[in-house]
Design an enzyme around this catalytic site. Structure first.
Site, PDB file in Angstrom:
ATOM      1  N   SER A 139      14.994 -84.368  29.663  1.00 24.97           N
ATOM      2  CA  SER A 139      15.284 -85.679  29.100  1.00 24.97           C
ATOM      3  C   SER A 139      16.766 -85.982  29.291  1.00 24.97           C
ATOM      4  O   SER A 139      17.616 -85.184  28.901  1.00 24.97           O
ATOM      5  CB  SER A 139      14.922 -85.650  27.611  1.00 24.97           C
ATOM      6  N   LYS A 165      13.120 -87.663  32.648  1.00 22.34           N
ATOM      7  CA  LYS A 165      12.874 -88.746  31.679  1.00 22.34           C
ATOM      8  C   LYS A 165      14.221 -89.392  31.366  1.00 22.34           C
ATOM      9  O   LYS A 165      15.162 -88.698  30.982  1.00 22.34           O
ATOM     10  CB  LYS A 165      12.220 -88.157  30.427  1.00 22.34           C
ATOM     11  N   LYS A 167      16.319 -91.980  29.041  1.00 18.15           N
ATOM     12  CA  LYS A 167      16.336 -92.736  27.797  1.00 18.15           C
ATOM     13  C   LYS A 167      16.766 -94.165  28.114  1.00 18.15           C
ATOM     14  O   LYS A 167      17.728 -94.352  28.883  1.00 18.15           O
ATOM     15  CB  LYS A 167      17.336 -92.096  26.829  1.00 18.15           C
ATOM     16  N   ASP A 193      11.934 -93.528  28.199  1.00 19.22           N
ATOM     17  CA  ASP A 193      11.651 -93.424  26.762  1.00 19.22           C
ATOM     18  C   ASP A 193      12.545 -94.400  26.003  1.00 19.22           C
ATOM     19  O   ASP A 193      13.772 -94.290  26.052  1.00 19.22           O
ATOM     20  CB  ASP A 193      11.920 -91.985  26.297  1.00 19.22           C
ATOM     21  N   GLU A 218       7.547 -94.657  27.408  1.00 17.10           N
ATOM     22  CA  GLU A 218       7.248 -94.011  26.126  1.00 17.10           C
ATOM     23  C   GLU A 218       7.764 -94.859  24.958  1.00 17.10           C
ATOM     24  O   GLU A 218       8.924 -95.282  24.953  1.00 17.10           O
ATOM     25  CB  GLU A 218       7.933 -92.637  26.125  1.00 17.10           C
ATOM     26  N   ASP A 243       4.701 -91.989  21.136  1.00 15.79           N
ATOM     27  CA  ASP A 243       5.359 -90.833  20.524  1.00 15.79           C
ATOM     28  C   ASP A 243       5.397 -91.089  19.015  1.00 15.79           C
ATOM     29  O   ASP A 243       4.481 -90.690  18.279  1.00 15.79           O
ATOM     30  CB  ASP A 243       6.770 -90.678  21.134  1.00 15.79           C
ATOM     31  N   LYS A 267       4.191 -84.005  19.628  1.00 12.97           N
ATOM     32  CA  LYS A 267       5.290 -83.210  19.038  1.00 12.97           C
ATOM     33  C   LYS A 267       4.745 -82.593  17.767  1.00 12.97           C
ATOM     34  O   LYS A 267       4.440 -83.311  16.801  1.00 12.97           O
ATOM     35  CB  LYS A 267       6.475 -84.101  18.693  1.00 12.97           C
TER      36      LYS A 267
HETATM   37  O1  NPG Z   1      14.010 -81.758  25.315  1.00 11.57           O
HETATM   38  O2  NPG Z   1      14.213 -81.242  23.232  1.00 11.57           O
HETATM   39  C1  NPG Z   1      14.268 -82.049  24.157  1.00 11.57           C
HETATM   40  C2  NPG Z   1      14.675 -83.461  23.842  1.00 11.57           C
HETATM   41  C3  NPG Z   1      13.733 -84.460  24.394  1.00 11.57           C
HETATM   42  O3  NPG Z   1      14.414 -86.728  24.478  1.00 11.57           O
HETATM   43  C4  NPG Z   1      13.974 -85.817  23.802  1.00 11.57           C
HETATM   44  N1  NPG Z   1      13.671 -85.960  22.524  1.00 11.57           N
HETATM   45  O4  NPG Z   1      12.697 -89.163  21.406  1.00 11.57           O
HETATM   46  O5  NPG Z   1      11.637 -87.603  22.393  1.00 11.57           O
HETATM   47  C5  NPG Z   1      12.645 -88.027  21.851  1.00 11.57           C
HETATM   48  C6  NPG Z   1      13.891 -87.158  21.769  1.00 11.57           C
HETATM   49  C7  NPG Z   1      14.301 -86.772  20.375  1.00 11.57           C
HETATM   50  C8  NPG Z   1      15.311 -85.877  20.205  1.00 11.57           C
HETATM   51  C9  NPG Z   1      13.700 -87.280  19.281  1.00 11.57           C
HETATM   52  C10 NPG Z   1      15.713 -85.498  18.939  1.00 11.57           C
HETATM   53  C11 NPG Z   1      14.099 -86.908  18.005  1.00 11.57           C
HETATM   54  C12 NPG Z   1      15.122 -86.015  17.849  1.00 11.57           C
END
Ligand code: NPG
Length: 375
Positions: A139, A165, A167, A193, A218, A243, A267
């Site tokens: 990410s 991915k 953001k 995302d 996402e 998500d 998750k």
């Molecule tokens: O690889 O751990 C990882 C992070 C992936 O982008 C990522 N997580 O929105 O999915 C998400 C985001 C996130 C991170 C969401 C921290 C909440 C807390």
């Protein structure tokens, strides 16, 4: 099993670089680690887990101080009072408390870890997972410039990550996506995302992403906007993945029935634990909906459990299961390694990986709090 005590450890683990999403920037992971001691047939056993709640209630309503508080005041006393426990009974015991899924997930995971260690079996074996490794995606947070985004993506592709991915947020979407496609070509697996940053009024902007052959977009809209996601899914051709909206198997069933998504990011913390995550996998698979395993900046404790879960057959897309070094120069555990675009499915007994005691002490941000029955 019968619980003996539960220790709440708090740590501040620095990130290798700031991680920016549409909801904020993280520079350090403020993490709650649970260490549970229990007795199984007279034998002492330990279980570990981490709580994925962030330091602020910006991704969802949960936040780490709130999780620690609800565990201390409500959830742990309920578990202590329950007598004989198993991972399969934790959710039922905690059900009278509304919400707080990340806190509940941490408790169930610690119980499951202790239970599997007592049985001497790995989480992968418990799940019936036969894969030895899972594909590793990465990410990429929101950067200050397109140039630095391209540098970051180039670095991750060089390291071997098999899916990128990006953001996005309003005003930072087409530009980075177009630049990544332009530089790295149409073939790299790419997805975006939004973390709920758009509304249906932004449909035109989201439709412009259709030209870039993305795997998925996402959570473009709000957590509670299931019907609106269904409307959006009819208006754009990029597959819509949910998500934040999928907080339970029941929510997943509603989303699928409404046509709100064709892909789900699972998750375990967000849905109340690995057992509910497993049910969502089964439900999605039965409906032909692809799933992948999300990440929440887990330390090695949660990262290895995610890798085992992602070994289930319905996880047909690469997850956000990167190596520890994507986020941490020094992890709380032995590092989780990404090699040749994959992370190994762990086969040691239990679900979590133990923190290294010196690391827990090095990054500690508070004295450990020990909770016992009747206190
Ligand atoms: O690889 O751990 C990882 C992070 C992936 O982008 C990522 N997580 O929105 O999915 C998400 C985001 C996130 C991170 C969401 C921290 C909440 C807390």
């Amino acid at each position: 099993m019968r619980l003996v005590d539960l220790t709440l450890h708090r740590a501040q683990v620095p990130l290798v670089s700031p991680f920016t999403t549409s909801f904020g920037t993280e520079t350090v992971r403020d993490v709650l680690i649970l260490e549970l001691r229990a007795e199984v047939d007279g034998t002492a056993v330990v279980g570990w887990s981490e709580c994925v709640a962030g330091s602020e209630p910006l991704y969802s309503s949960e936040y780490v101080d709130g999780a620690a508080d609800v565990i201390r005041r409500w959830l742990a006393p309920m578990l202590f009072a329950a007598g004989e426990l198993s991972a399969q009974t934790v959710a039922g015991v905690l059900d009278p408390v509304k919400g707080h899924r990340m806190a509940k997930a941490a408790l169930e995971t610690a119980v499951l870890d202790a239970q599997l260690r007592a049985q001497g079996i790995s989480f992968a074996e418990h799940l019936g997972v036969t894969r030895t490794s899972v594909p590793s995606g990465v990410s990429v947070g929101i950067h200050d410039s397109v140039a630095s985004t391209l540098d970051a993506v180039a670095g991750y592709l060089d390291q071997g990550y098999v899916r990128i991915k990006l953001k996005i947020r309003p005003g930072w979407d087409i530009q980075p996506v177009a630049a990544v496609r332009d530089r790295f070509g149409a073939d790299i697996p790419l997805q975006v995302d939004a973390n709920a940053a758009y509304t249906l009024a932004d449909t035109a902007a989201l439709r412009r992403l259709d030209a870039f052959g993305l795997l998925l977009v996402e959570q473009p809209l709000g957590e509670e906007d299931l019907r609106q996601h269904a409307e959006l899914a009819r208006r754009i051709s990029t597959p819509v993945c949910l998500d934040e909206s999928v907080v339970s198997a029941a929510a997943a069933a509603d989303a699928i029935a409404l046509g709100a998504c064709s892909v789900i990011n699972i998750k375990p913390g967000r849905v109340g634990g690995y057992l509910e995550a497993w049910r969502i996998h089964d439900l999605a698979r039965a409906h032909g909906v692809a799933v992948w395993c999300g990440g929440m900046l887990e330390t090695g404790i949660g990262r290895v459990a995610n890798a085992a879960l992602a070994g289930l057959p319905g996880f047909t897309l690469p997850g956000d299961i990167s190596g520890s070094d994507r986020f941490y120069a020094t992890d709380l555990t032995e590092p989780v390694c990404m090699r040749d675009g994959a992370v190994e499915v762990p086969r040691t007994p239990g679900i979590s990986r133990e923190p290294i005691p010196e690391r827990l002490a090095q990054f500690a941000s508070a004295e450990p709090a020990v909770l016992r029955p009747g206190r």
